[in-house]
Motif scaffolding. Structure first.
Motif, mmCIF file in Angstrom:
data_model
loop_
_atom_site.group_PDB
_atom_site.id
_atom_site.type_symbol
_atom_site.label_atom_id
_atom_site.label_comp_id
_atom_site.label_asym_id
_atom_site.label_seq_id
_atom_site.Cartn_x
_atom_site.Cartn_y
_atom_site.Cartn_z
ATOM 1 N N PRO A 30 0.781 -1.203 -0.033
ATOM 2 C CA PRO A 30 0.187 -0.170 0.028
ATOM 3 C C PRO A 30 0.852 1.222 0.101
ATOM 4 O O PRO A 30 1.762 1.432 0.779
ATOM 5 C CB PRO A 30 -0.837 0.120 1.380
ATOM 6 C CG PRO A 30 0.121 -0.846 2.045
ATOM 7 C CD PRO A 30 0.833 -1.937 1.145
ATOM 8 N N LEU A 31 0.691 1.884 -1.023
ATOM 9 C CA LEU A 31 1.412 3.499 -1.107
ATOM 10 C C LEU A 31 1.218 4.280 0.047
ATOM 11 O O LEU A 31 1.876 5.275 -0.076
ATOM 12 C CB LEU A 31 1.582 4.032 -2.363
ATOM 13 C CG LEU A 31 1.986 2.829 -3.877
ATOM 14 C CD1 LEU A 31 1.897 3.467 -5.204
ATOM 15 C CD2 LEU A 31 3.342 2.434 -3.322
ATOM 16 N N ASP A 32 -0.036 4.278 0.493
ATOM 17 C CA ASP A 32 -0.445 4.997 1.466
ATOM 18 C C ASP A 32 0.107 4.989 2.925
ATOM 19 O O ASP A 32 0.089 5.419 3.877
ATOM 20 C CB ASP A 32 -1.883 5.332 1.487
ATOM 21 C CG ASP A 32 -2.660 4.090 1.973
ATOM 22 O OD1 ASP A 32 -1.871 3.224 2.002
ATOM 23 O OD2 ASP A 32 -3.696 4.173 2.550
ATOM 24 N N ALA A 33 1.023 3.922 3.229
ATOM 25 C CA ALA A 33 1.655 3.450 4.193
ATOM 26 C C ALA A 33 2.557 4.520 4.927
ATOM 27 O O ALA A 33 3.115 5.248 3.799
ATOM 28 C CB ALA A 33 2.557 2.186 4.175
ATOM 29 N N LEU A 34 2.560 4.747 5.828
ATOM 30 C CA LEU A 34 3.422 5.954 6.610
ATOM 31 C C LEU A 34 4.828 5.167 7.218
ATOM 32 O O LEU A 34 4.712 4.111 7.744
ATOM 33 C CB LEU A 34 2.550 6.398 7.932
ATOM 34 C CG LEU A 34 1.488 7.544 7.422
ATOM 35 C CD1 LEU A 34 0.612 7.942 8.684
ATOM 36 C CD2 LEU A 34 1.954 8.613 6.600
ATOM 37 N N VAL A 35 5.669 5.811 6.865
ATOM 38 C CA VAL A 35 7.048 5.307 6.978
ATOM 39 C C VAL A 35 7.905 6.323 7.682
ATOM 40 O O VAL A 35 7.608 7.613 7.339
ATOM 41 C CB VAL A 35 7.919 4.578 5.955
ATOM 42 C CG1 VAL A 35 6.863 3.651 5.367
ATOM 43 C CG2 VAL A 35 8.059 5.825 4.737
ATOM 44 N N PRO A 36 8.972 6.086 8.232
ATOM 45 C CA PRO A 36 9.772 7.241 8.752
ATOM 46 C C PRO A 36 10.611 8.071 7.492
ATOM 47 O O PRO A 36 10.897 7.207 6.582
ATOM 48 C CB PRO A 36 10.977 6.430 9.660
ATOM 49 C CG PRO A 36 10.211 5.231 10.198
ATOM 50 C CD PRO A 36 9.192 4.934 8.798
ATOM 51 N N PRO A 37 10.885 9.227 7.424
ATOM 52 C CA PRO A 37 11.470 9.713 6.293
ATOM 53 C C PRO A 37 12.999 9.366 6.361
ATOM 54 O O PRO A 37 13.596 8.916 7.146
ATOM 55 C CB PRO A 37 11.248 11.373 6.760
ATOM 56 C CG PRO A 37 11.272 11.406 8.380
ATOM 57 C CD PRO A 37 10.378 10.284 8.500
ATOM 58 N N LEU A 38 13.313 9.392 5.076
ATOM 59 C CA LEU A 38 14.564 8.994 4.821
ATOM 60 C C LEU A 38 14.986 7.451 5.162
ATOM 61 O O LEU A 38 16.057 7.307 6.054
ATOM 62 C CB LEU A 38 15.609 9.852 5.214
ATOM 63 C CG LEU A 38 15.412 11.333 5.023
ATOM 64 C CD1 LEU A 38 16.694 12.407 5.486
ATOM 65 C CD2 LEU A 38 15.850 11.244 3.354
ATOM 66 N N LEU A 39 13.940 6.502 5.219
ATOM 67 C CA LEU A 39 14.122 5.105 5.424
ATOM 68 C C LEU A 39 14.680 4.459 4.303
ATOM 69 O O LEU A 39 15.542 3.768 4.516
ATOM 70 C CB LEU A 39 12.892 4.627 6.049
ATOM 71 C CG LEU A 39 12.773 3.151 6.217
ATOM 72 C CD1 LEU A 39 13.719 2.981 7.646
ATOM 73 C CD2 LEU A 39 11.501 2.588 6.423
ATOM 74 N N LEU A 40 14.091 4.647 3.188
ATOM 75 C CA LEU A 40 14.313 3.466 2.051
ATOM 76 C C LEU A 40 15.779 4.095 1.322
ATOM 77 O O LEU A 40 16.530 3.374 0.976
ATOM 78 C CB LEU A 40 13.318 3.328 1.160
ATOM 79 C CG LEU A 40 13.465 2.392 -0.108
ATOM 80 C CD1 LEU A 40 14.325 0.972 0.530
ATOM 81 C CD2 LEU A 40 12.252 2.162 -0.681
ATOM 82 N N GLN A 41 15.848 5.543 1.059
ATOM 83 C CA GLN A 41 16.733 6.276 0.355
ATOM 84 C C GLN A 41 18.325 5.766 1.022
ATOM 85 O O GLN A 41 19.130 5.346 0.283
ATOM 86 C CB GLN A 41 16.684 7.541 0.423
ATOM 87 C CG GLN A 41 17.747 8.388 -0.653
ATOM 88 C CD GLN A 41 19.004 8.597 0.158
ATOM 89 O OE1 GLN A 41 18.733 8.713 1.341
ATOM 90 N NE2 GLN A 41 19.927 8.678 -0.666
ATOM 91 N N PRO A 42 18.442 5.687 2.391
ATOM 92 C CA PRO A 42 19.690 5.378 2.550
ATOM 93 C C PRO A 42 20.175 4.082 2.627
ATOM 94 O O PRO A 42 21.432 3.494 2.280
ATOM 95 C CB PRO A 42 19.538 5.523 4.235
ATOM 96 C CG PRO A 42 18.673 6.511 4.435
ATOM 97 C CD PRO A 42 17.619 6.278 3.495
ATOM 98 N N LEU A 43 19.253 2.995 2.602
ATOM 99 C CA LEU A 43 19.224 1.648 2.073
ATOM 100 C C LEU A 43 19.899 1.411 0.844
ATOM 101 O O LEU A 43 20.722 0.764 0.376
ATOM 102 C CB LEU A 43 18.121 0.724 2.605
ATOM 103 C CG LEU A 43 17.455 0.634 3.738
ATOM 104 C CD1 LEU A 43 16.141 -0.034 4.159
ATOM 105 C CD2 LEU A 43 18.662 -0.062 4.735
#
Length: 336
Positions: free
Chosen positions: A233-246
């Protein structure tokens, strides 16, 4: 940096009630009450021989009422968001007193009702004071961790490599160079924000696409990325800058050291009430790269802990020539 610190406000108001649907809060609550049971028995027991029987007896009387209180608070947790802090604390006390009175009536023996009530009030007050103290303690830590994350995300080599890549195409493909500068500006605009709130997953994915476009400008066909987010689901809320550093880690540690092309695989999906993210990349044997990778993952692990407590986790493993990072976190929708 100091001016940024002064602008940041704590994410939760001091004295705010904890989230009684958070696994970490529930476990700490159970532990606190049982520690109070131990303290009570230590005061009452005349000898060490009497400690264990007294502890078992008191813990047995406390267990069922405690579980009942935890279950009720878990059920009424949404109500705390609609009432004031004082009203919430009064509701917690009311629940504790009702359960204590009911438990005393069912037990029908032992200490007086007054002692039961005083002990329950002491346990409740101690628990609320502990969570209030923890909230005040973690708020500056959360702010500091985010500031550290902002600085950690911007590796100098990435900035210099991106600028060199732009300079490399500025004559041959000025339109691409212009777009790359815009992507770089967008990326740094996000990096320099305070990033105090959860963001939509689709926004994080858009940021990742801009980052990967910049890396493709430098690495070309050597960088291949396979996305699998069909069931996420693209409306999920995640911490900012979570995937980009990975992704930055995967490129820096997995693709950049390779002489040939390499593939980064990204998988996002929802499993029950959890959101899962997996990123894996080819393995490089460069030791200095691995050291930097551990620091970045520790940073991410700490941010997940601060956002979701024990309900989130990060694991990594090296297997079959690839390095894989798995993240799990509670699924929270941006859509009401």
């Amino acid at each position: 940096m100091q001016s940024i610190k002064q602008k940041v406000q704590p994410p939760l108001p001091p004295g705010g009630l904890p989230d009684f649907r958070n696994l970490g809060v529930l476990l700490r609550l159970l532990l606190l009450v049982n520690l109070l049971v131990v303290a009570t028995v230590l005061v009452q027991a005349d000898s060490l021989e009497l400690f264990m029987p007294s502890f078992v007896a008191l813990a047995g009387r406390v267990a069922l009422p405690l579980l009942a209180v935890v279950l009720i608070l878990y059920t009424v947790q949404p109500a705390f968001a609609r009432i004031s802090r004082r009203a919430g604390a009064a509701l917690v006390l009311a629940v504790v007193l009702i359960v204590t009175g009911t438990a005393y009536g069912l037990a029908g023996e032992g200490a007086s009702l007054q002692r039961w009530v005083l002990w329950a009030l002491a346990a409740t007050g101690g628990a609320l004071l502990y969570f209030d103290y923890r909230n005040r303690l973690l708020s500056p830590a959360l702010t500091e961790a985010r500031l550290m994350a902002l600085t950690a995300r911007i590796r100098p080599h990435f900035l210099f490599n991106s600028l060199n890549a732009v300079l490399g195409v500025i004559r041959s493909d000025p339109r691409r160079a212009e777009r790359a500068v815009e992507e770089l500006a967008d990326l740094f605009r996000v990096l320099m924000r305070e990033n105090r709130e959860l963001v939509r997953l689709e926004d994080e994915l858009a940021l990742c696409e801009r980052y990967l476009d910049l890396e493709r400008l430098r690495l070309g066909e050597r960088l291949q990325v396979h996305w699998n987010a069909e069931h996420c689901p693209l409306d999920a809320l995640v911490p900012p800058l979570l995937l980009q550093p990975l992704l930055e880690n995967a490129v820096y540690h997995g693709i950049e050291p390779l002489a040939e092309a390499g593939e980064v695989r990204v998988q996002l999906y929802r499993r029950g009430k959890e959101l899962r993210i997996e990123v894996d990349n080819p393995v490089s044997d460069a030791e200095s790269h691995h050291a930097g990778n551990r620091m970045a993952l520790d940073n991410l692990r700490e941010r997940l802990m601060l956002f979701f407590d024990l309900e989130a986790g990060l694991e990594s493993e090296r297997r079959n020539g690839r390095y894989r990072v798995r993240i799990r976190m509670p699924y929270r929708s941006a859509t009401p």
